[in-house]
Design an enzyme around this catalytic site. Structure first.
Site, PDB file in Angstrom:
ATOM      1  N   ASN A 165       0.839  -1.202   0.000  1.00 53.78           N
ATOM      2  CA  ASN A 165       0.000   0.000   0.000  1.00 53.78           C
ATOM      3  C   ASN A 165       0.873   1.252   0.000  1.00 53.78           C
ATOM      4  OD1 ASN A 165       0.644  -0.857   2.680  1.00 53.78           O
ATOM      5  ND2 ASN A 165      -0.951   0.433   3.541  1.00 53.78           N
ATOM      6  N   CYS A 224      -4.102   0.798  -2.604  1.00 55.80           N
ATOM      7  CA  CYS A 224      -4.051  -0.488  -1.893  1.00 55.80           C
ATOM      8  C   CYS A 224      -2.965  -1.379  -2.510  1.00 55.80           C
ATOM      9  CB  CYS A 224      -5.380  -1.221  -2.006  1.00 55.80           C
ATOM     10  SG  CYS A 224      -6.704  -0.517  -1.022  1.00 55.80           S
ATOM     11  N   GLU A 276      -3.029  -4.496  -3.238  1.00 62.82           N
ATOM     12  CA  GLU A 276      -3.501  -5.407  -4.280  1.00 62.82           C
ATOM     13  C   GLU A 276      -3.486  -4.734  -5.647  1.00 62.82           C
ATOM     14  OE1 GLU A 276      -4.893  -4.702  -1.365  1.00 62.82           O
ATOM     15  OE2 GLU A 276      -6.094  -6.354  -0.582  1.00 62.82           O
TER      16      GLU A 276
HETATM   17  N1  THU Z   1      -5.355  -1.363   2.305  1.00 66.76           N
HETATM   18  C1  THU Z   1      -4.821  -2.158   1.339  1.00 66.76           C
HETATM   19  O1  THU Z   1      -3.688  -1.942   0.904  1.00 66.76           O
HETATM   20  N2  THU Z   1      -5.570  -3.179   0.875  1.00 66.76           N
HETATM   21  C2  THU Z   1      -6.823  -3.495   1.315  1.00 66.76           C
HETATM   22  O2  THU Z   1      -7.452  -4.402   0.762  1.00 66.76           O
HETATM   23  C3  THU Z   1      -7.387  -2.775   2.443  1.00 66.76           C
HETATM   24  C4  THU Z   1      -6.674  -1.548   2.857  1.00 66.76           C
HETATM   25  C5  THU Z   1      -4.552  -0.241   2.818  1.00 66.76           C
HETATM   26  C6  THU Z   1      -5.071   1.118   2.447  1.00 66.76           C
HETATM   27  C7  THU Z   1      -4.466   1.956   3.529  1.00 66.76           C
HETATM   28  O3  THU Z   1      -3.145   2.320   3.125  1.00 66.76           O
HETATM   29  C8  THU Z   1      -4.372   1.053   4.720  1.00 66.76           C
HETATM   30  O4  THU Z   1      -4.510  -0.276   4.221  1.00 66.76           O
HETATM   31  C9  THU Z   1      -5.422   1.291   5.784  1.00 66.76           C
HETATM   32  O5  THU Z   1      -6.694   1.244   5.252  1.00 66.76           O
END
Ligand code: THU
Length: 160
Positions: free
Chosen positions: A62, A73, A75
């Site tokens: 992220n 995110c 993913e």
């Molecule tokens: N986040 C992800 O990278 N993937 C997810 O599926 C859920 C949330 C990240 C976004 C943000 O940087 C942190 O997690 C907190 O929400």
């Protein structure tokens, strides 16, 4: 009136060593990429590891921004990296893991709704299921047979 229902099935592994080796490698890639997370606002690290059908693995993490809605995110970072570096190579699986700054997450880390939607689009585009492997910082692992399995009745281009 009729009532309908859906059955959601997934595999549970108590230990990563019980996964097939390529999925262990995808999970290891996700864990490796936790260190590249840029998350000074949430301090919550997410790592993703993609297994390509050609045997290569691509990671992502992220990437946050002071302008919060711009946060990416893990993913979707990994999916974009795979599309940029290995375009047209099918994705076999994606593993996801997390690290919380001050507690141990011991339940599987599920992709957010937006990432599920994007995963479904990639899955539909490539016409091959993407297995989804999820683990917290520790604990059991869930494996879903496809992206659509974690976003049943998804919106897609057929509606447009
Ligand atoms: N986040 C992800 O990278 N993937 C997810 O599926 C859920 C949330 C990240 C976004 C943000 O940087 C942190 O997690 C907190 O929400």
């Amino acid at each position: 009136m009729q009532k309908n229902s859906l059955l959601l099935e997934w595999e549970y592994y108590a230990d990563k060593n019980a996964l097939v080796f390529a999925e262990q490698q995808a999970l290891a890639m996700a864990k490796k990429h936790l260190q590249y997370s840029h998350s000074p606002y949430s301090n919550f690290k997410v790592g993703a590891g993609i297994q390509l059908v050609n045997g290569l693995f691509i990671g992502g993490s992220n990437q946050e921004n002071a302008s919060y809605p711009l946060c990416l995110c893990a993913e979707r970072v990994a999916l974009a990296a795979a599309a940029a570096v290995h375009p047209n190579i099918l994705i076999q699986a994606m593993a996801v893991t997390v690290k919380h700054p001050n507690k141990i997450i011991d339940k599987p880390a599920m992709p957010c709704g937006a990432c599920r939607q994007v995963l479904c689009e990639v899955e539909q585009k490539q016409q091959q299921a993407i297995r989804i492997i999820t683990q917290g910082e520790q604990g059991g692992i869930y494996v879903f047979k496809s992206a659509l399995a974690i976003l049943p009745m998804a919106f897609d281009a057929s509606y447009l």
